[in-house]
Design an enzyme around this catalytic site. Structure first.
Site, PDB file in Angstrom:
ATOM      1  N   CYS A   1       7.571 -19.861  -9.515  1.00 14.87           N
ATOM      2  CA  CYS A   1       6.674 -21.114  -9.645  1.00 14.87           C
ATOM      3  C   CYS A   1       7.008 -21.650  -8.227  1.00 14.87           C
ATOM      4  O   CYS A   1       8.137 -21.960  -7.934  1.00 14.87           O
ATOM      5  CB  CYS A   1       7.286 -22.008 -10.774  1.00 14.87           C
ATOM      6  SG  CYS A   1       6.306 -23.570 -10.776  1.00 14.87           S
TER       7      CYS A   1
ATOM      8  N   CYS B   1       7.089 -25.327 -16.411  1.00 12.80           N
ATOM      9  CA  CYS B   1       7.022 -26.721 -16.031  1.00 12.80           C
ATOM     10  C   CYS B   1       5.595 -27.271 -16.464  1.00 12.80           C
ATOM     11  O   CYS B   1       5.433 -28.499 -16.344  1.00 12.80           O
ATOM     12  CB  CYS B   1       7.346 -26.941 -14.542  1.00 12.80           C
ATOM     13  SG  CYS B   1       6.503 -26.292 -13.373  1.00 12.80           S
TER      14      CYS B   1
ATOM     15  N   HIS C   1      13.614  -9.956   1.415  1.00 14.18           N
ATOM     16  CA  HIS C   1      12.364 -10.699   1.473  1.00 14.18           C
ATOM     17  C   HIS C   1      11.846 -10.691   0.191  1.00 14.18           C
ATOM     18  O   HIS C   1      10.523 -11.113  -0.208  1.00 14.18           O
ATOM     19  CB  HIS C   1      11.248 -10.471   2.468  1.00 14.18           C
ATOM     20  CG  HIS C   1      11.710 -10.476   4.027  1.00 14.18           C
ATOM     21  ND1 HIS C   1      11.102 -10.481   5.115  1.00 14.18           N
ATOM     22  CD2 HIS C   1      12.673 -11.320   4.475  1.00 14.18           C
ATOM     23  CE1 HIS C   1      11.761 -10.507   6.235  1.00 14.18           C
ATOM     24  NE2 HIS C   1      12.891 -11.302   5.789  1.00 14.18           N
TER      25      HIS C   1
ATOM     26  N   TYR D   1      -2.144 -11.794  -1.346  1.00 17.58           N
ATOM     27  CA  TYR D   1      -0.969 -10.904  -2.129  1.00 17.58           C
ATOM     28  C   TYR D   1      -1.610  -9.922  -3.272  1.00 17.58           C
ATOM     29  O   TYR D   1      -0.872  -9.276  -3.563  1.00 17.58           O
ATOM     30  CB  TYR D   1      -0.109 -11.936  -2.561  1.00 17.58           C
ATOM     31  CG  TYR D   1       0.899 -12.357  -1.267  1.00 17.58           C
ATOM     32  CD1 TYR D   1       2.145 -11.651  -1.004  1.00 17.58           C
ATOM     33  CD2 TYR D   1       0.504 -13.482  -0.551  1.00 17.58           C
ATOM     34  CE1 TYR D   1       2.588 -11.802   0.357  1.00 17.58           C
ATOM     35  CE2 TYR D   1       1.199 -13.970   0.795  1.00 17.58           C
ATOM     36  CZ  TYR D   1       2.448 -12.903   0.857  1.00 17.58           C
ATOM     37  OH  TYR D   1       2.982 -13.309   1.923  1.00 17.58           O
TER      38      TYR D   1
HETATM   39  N1  APR Z   1       7.154   5.148  11.366  1.00 18.23           N
HETATM   40  C1  APR Z   1       7.970   4.244  11.882  1.00 18.23           C
HETATM   41  N2  APR Z   1       7.619   3.026  12.346  1.00 18.23           N
HETATM   42  C2  APR Z   1       6.345   2.632  12.392  1.00 18.23           C
HETATM   43  C3  APR Z   1       5.455   3.621  11.617  1.00 18.23           C
HETATM   44  C4  APR Z   1       5.791   4.830  10.940  1.00 18.23           C
HETATM   45  N3  APR Z   1       4.961   5.491  10.550  1.00 18.23           N
HETATM   46  N4  APR Z   1       4.109   2.608  11.777  1.00 18.23           N
HETATM   47  C5  APR Z   1       4.496   1.694  12.438  1.00 18.23           C
HETATM   48  N5  APR Z   1       5.839   1.683  12.712  1.00 18.23           N
HETATM   49  C6  APR Z   1       6.537   0.585  13.318  1.00 18.23           C
HETATM   50  C7  APR Z   1       5.671  -0.290  14.228  1.00 18.23           C
HETATM   51  O1  APR Z   1       5.763   0.183  15.618  1.00 18.23           O
HETATM   52  C8  APR Z   1       6.572  -1.809  14.139  1.00 18.23           C
HETATM   53  O2  APR Z   1       7.508  -1.596  15.284  1.00 18.23           O
HETATM   54  O3  APR Z   1       7.060  -0.385  12.306  1.00 18.23           O
HETATM   55  C9  APR Z   1       7.111  -1.762  12.742  1.00 18.23           C
HETATM   56  C10 APR Z   1       6.306  -2.850  11.896  1.00 18.23           C
HETATM   57  O4  APR Z   1       6.699  -4.050  12.252  1.00 18.23           O
HETATM   58  P1  APR Z   1       6.144  -5.389  11.620  1.00 18.23           P
HETATM   59  O5  APR Z   1       4.730  -5.230  11.445  1.00 18.23           O
HETATM   60  O6  APR Z   1       6.442  -6.534  12.550  1.00 18.23           O
HETATM   61  O7  APR Z   1       6.940  -5.448  10.568  1.00 18.23           O
HETATM   62  P2  APR Z   1       8.172  -5.877  10.016  1.00 18.23           P
HETATM   63  O8  APR Z   1       9.453  -5.745  11.238  1.00 18.23           O
HETATM   64  O9  APR Z   1       8.818  -5.306   8.550  1.00 18.23           O
HETATM   65  O10 APR Z   1       8.174  -7.419   9.904  1.00 18.23           O
HETATM   66  C11 APR Z   1       9.072  -8.280   9.475  1.00 18.23           C
HETATM   67  O11 APR Z   1       7.644 -10.126   9.132  1.00 18.23           O
HETATM   68  O12 APR Z   1       5.788 -10.985   8.333  1.00 18.23           O
HETATM   69  C12 APR Z   1       7.009 -10.713   7.859  1.00 18.23           C
HETATM   70  O13 APR Z   1       7.998 -10.938   6.075  1.00 18.23           O
HETATM   71  C13 APR Z   1       7.106 -10.085   6.636  1.00 18.23           C
HETATM   72  O14 APR Z   1       9.046  -8.438   6.160  1.00 18.23           O
HETATM   73  C14 APR Z   1       8.113  -8.920   7.283  1.00 18.23           C
HETATM   74  C15 APR Z   1       8.677  -9.146   8.370  1.00 18.23           C
END
Ligand code: APR
Length: 310
Positions: free
Chosen positions: A136, A199, A128, A73
């Site tokens: 904490c 805490c 999120h 993070y």
């Molecule tokens: N423009 C549009 N879409 C894009 C681009 C771009 N430049 N680059 C990647 N993508 C798309 C990918 O094809 C994919 O469908 O963005 C999506 C990213 O998906 P994830 O990596 O699964 O991200 P997300 O859907 O935000 O994940 C949801 O999962 O791990 C948890 O809490 C975390 O908020 C996150 C949640």
């Protein structure tokens, strides 16, 4: 004309739907920030060092090795602070300013880029949490808008980070090899990590929602109230695999209130579109970079973005 073969890809047709839409919702994911240089969670961008990003986003991972999770993070805070909002973020900001309370953005992103693009705060719902909130792990203390980079000297993102991770991996391998459960494989001694000033017992942790944790109650209530208020004409599903619940469930909720679905994603129907994969010929699919597509498809309402891009 809507295609009989599936969702429309016709921008002019979308412009007509957009202009006649009274209430619009956006559901955003990591793909919105991809053009700003931030990694996604799944697919090609989903690895951090040799760890799956999703495997580090759990309370169990933090309990097992808080230093490792904090380094992940800390890295993400560092990258997000270095990144700049892209035209996709600015396009949503302009749509929000034009439509006021008739537009709401639900974002799964924790990177702060929509805020830095000046998206009106009332209309931006952080499903999120935020990388820049510090909570904490034991009590209810929460600190907002902490932009310290590094958050703690031990979490600086520099070459020593790699040494710490390599050391942890070596000891993990040693433990596996000798089957000695007493070898401490943690990346950083938890006693040395920052603790809660309130805490005094709990470790501080990033204020994001991890797998297995509830979404912020007040945010969910605000989104629910907005959805209930009236019909919804359109939902923009932007850069998300729409596979993480309950966030992904908002696609169906919008549909139930009458919304057409417009997916903006690098992937097309052959990719993972999760809750947004059942697109009909009333819906839209714009395949490509959200940073390029959003300013174009929202133009009838937001006008040209040129002077606002960073
Ligand atoms: N423009 C549009 N879409 C894009 C681009 C771009 N430049 N680059 C990647 N993508 C798309 C990918 O094809 C994919 O469908 O963005 C999506 C990213 O998906 P994830 O990596 O699964 O991200 P997300 O859907 O935000 O994940 C949801 O999962 O791990 C948890 O809490 C975390 O908020 C996150 C949640």
């Amino acid at each position: 004309m809507a295609s009989i073969y599936g969702p429309s890809t016709d921008v002019a047709e979308f412009h007509e739907v957009l202009k006649s839409s009274k209430r619009i919702m956006a559901l955003c994911g990591a793909g919105l920030s991809a053009a700003s240089g931030l990694g996604t969670f799944r697919g090609a961008g989903g690895m951090w060092r040799n760890h799956k990003a999703t495997s580090l986003a759990t309370p169990e991972a933090f309990e097992r090795d808080p230093g490792l999770v904090w380094l992940f993070y800390s890295y993400r805070r560092h990258k997000a602070l270095q990144a700049k909002p892209n035209p996709g973020h600015y396009a949503l900001t302009e749509l929000s300013k034009k439509m006021l309370e008739d537009f709401i953005t639900l974002t799964q992103n924790v990177d702060g880029l929509s805020q830095r693009a000046n998206h009106p705060r009332e209309q931006l719902k952080l499903l999120h949490g935020s990388l820049f909130d510090i909570k904490c792990f034991a009590c209810d203390r929460i600190e907002q808008n902490n932009y310290d980079d590094p958050f703690h000297p031990l979490l600086a993102i520099d070459s020593t980070e790699d040494d710490r991770l390599a050391a942890a991996e070596n000891t993990a391998q040693a433990r596996a090899a000798y089957e000695d459960p007493n070898v401490d494989t943690r990346t950083i001694n938890p006693d040395d990590l920052p603790h809660c000033p309130k805490c005094k017992k709990g470790l501080l942790r990033p204020g994001v929602v991890w797998f297995g944790e509830a979404l912020p109650e007040d945010t969910i209530a605000e989104v629910g109230a907005w959805i209930e208020k009236d019909k919804i004409d359109l939902i923009l599903v932007i850069g998300t695999t729409a596979t993480v619940w309950p966030a992904a469930g908002y696609v169906e909720e919008a549909r139930n209130k009458g919304a057409k679905v417009a997916v903006i994603n690098m992937d097309g129907l052959e990719g993972e579109l999760g809750a947004a994969s059942d697109l009909t010929d009333d819906d839209f699919l714009f395949q490509g970079d959200a940073a390029k597509i959003l300013p174009e498809i929202l133009k009838p309402i937001i006008g040209g973005l040129e002077k606002r891009e960073s």
